[in-house]
Design an enzyme around this catalytic site. Sequence first.
Site, PDB file in Angstrom:
ATOM      1  N   VAL A  96     -21.136  15.895 -10.270  1.00  0.00           N
ATOM      2  CA  VAL A  96     -21.436  15.304 -11.340  1.00  0.00           C
ATOM      3  C   VAL A  96     -20.459  14.537 -11.308  1.00  0.00           C
ATOM      4  O   VAL A  96     -19.405  15.333 -12.078  1.00  0.00           O
ATOM      5  CB  VAL A  96     -22.198  16.035 -12.758  1.00  0.00           C
ATOM      6  CG1 VAL A  96     -22.812  14.846 -13.030  1.00  0.00           C
ATOM      7  CG2 VAL A  96     -22.973  17.230 -11.878  1.00  0.00           C
ATOM      8  N   HIS A  97     -20.661  13.404 -11.285  1.00  0.00           N
ATOM      9  CA  HIS A  97     -19.448  12.892 -11.379  1.00  0.00           C
ATOM     10  C   HIS A  97     -19.807  10.696 -12.054  1.00  0.00           C
ATOM     11  O   HIS A  97     -19.529  10.820 -12.269  1.00  0.00           O
ATOM     12  CB  HIS A  97     -18.304  12.610 -10.579  1.00  0.00           C
ATOM     13  CG  HIS A  97     -18.841  11.504  -9.809  1.00  0.00           C
ATOM     14  ND1 HIS A  97     -19.612  11.582  -8.874  1.00  0.00           N
ATOM     15  CD2 HIS A  97     -18.462  10.083  -8.954  1.00  0.00           C
ATOM     16  CE1 HIS A  97     -20.021  10.331  -7.606  1.00  0.00           C
ATOM     17  NE2 HIS A  97     -19.397   9.339  -8.356  1.00  0.00           N
ATOM     18  N   ARG A  98     -21.101  11.005 -11.789  1.00  0.00           N
ATOM     19  CA  ARG A  98     -21.484   8.582 -12.027  1.00  0.00           C
ATOM     20  C   ARG A  98     -21.420   9.107 -13.354  1.00  0.00           C
ATOM     21  O   ARG A  98     -22.264  10.055 -13.773  1.00  0.00           O
ATOM     22  CB  ARG A  98     -22.965   9.004 -11.831  1.00  0.00           C
ATOM     23  CG  ARG A  98     -22.433   9.014  -9.686  1.00  0.00           C
ATOM     24  CD  ARG A  98     -24.128   8.161  -8.948  1.00  0.00           C
ATOM     25  NE  ARG A  98     -24.197   8.250  -7.953  1.00  0.00           N
ATOM     26  CZ  ARG A  98     -23.076   6.809  -7.113  1.00  0.00           C
ATOM     27  NH1 ARG A  98     -22.916   5.826  -8.621  1.00  0.00           N
ATOM     28  NH2 ARG A  98     -23.313   6.884  -5.831  1.00  0.00           N
TER      29      ARG A  98
END
Length: 365
Positions: A209-211
Amino acid sequence: MNTNNPKVAIVFGTRPEIIKMSPVVRALQNQGVEFFIIHTGQHYSYNMDRVFIEQLRLPEAKYNLDVGSGTHAEQTAAMLLGIEQACLKEKPDIVLVEGDTNSVFAGALTASKMKIKVGHVEAGLRSYDRDMPEEINRILSDHMADYCFAPTEAARKILLGEGIPDEKIFITGNTVVDAVNQNLDIARAQPDCLKKLNLSPGKFVLVTVHRQENVDDPTRFGPILQAFDLIHEELSIPVIYPIHPRSRKMLKQLNLKTQNTHLIDPTDFLSFLLLESAAKIILTDSGGVQEEACILQVPCVTLRYNTERPETLEVGANLLGGTSPEKILDCVRTMLKRDSSWPNPFGDGRAGEKIVRIITGVANG
């Protein structure tokens, strides 16, 4: 442009771009085409990416802009200046960019203003979510490009629907297939990261998860982390999260916690590719990881409400889980029941070669 012997500039600034451009770089080398690399430093300095580039056995960048972080305007302005200076000195016939980052947009805009041909690798992808800065970059880069290298027929139809002339569009397949095939062989020759993490093939869940829209919003990031704990409880296997420094910072800043998710430092690409190939299921908000999971025939759940990779949904390799813990868990259950022998919708693994043949005039698409 001298199509028989063009001078090519490759512009990239993030690791996903480097990965997906690696087959193009190798094809340029194999076909004896003159080229040079401009590294913008959008995510990491060139020194931080050097090990990564060496792992992929790619040549060093000739120009390192080291623009670093900043607002979209600050980043893009610094890139425009640096790319223009390099192009004034080198006088390339064509600038190749890949994907949807600020580096891509800056490379395409600089070349377009300088009357240098633009080739956009991975053209025609759309999420139809204008809140994503990547969507704006994709659209503008496609419309500046002289060569739109569409990965699929669906992407070609999107480009045609936006008024881009057919003669500018070339269906090449997606370079991610080339990259997975080429780099998995390199990865398997490296030390085994599974042993280091005490993991067994098919006995762990891999998550990323990085957005910004996910990790900056506690009403999204928190429930996603809850979903990981629910999945661990149900499957009784480790949930592994290679967490980006910015995501870790937001986790702390938002005072969020996860009970049963193993947070590990980001891995190098080759190790991550091995983790992907050995995972029971992958949960991600990354477009590239959706593609890689599909190619590797590992079930995927996307932690978003849309995707610019609809082909992964169509072949049954992926489901949109959004950010609700119950919905994500339900999607995991569904994906684990599916037969993972879906077809690869992204081409035959020769996209890099096709792109180089097109820009050198050896093929007409």
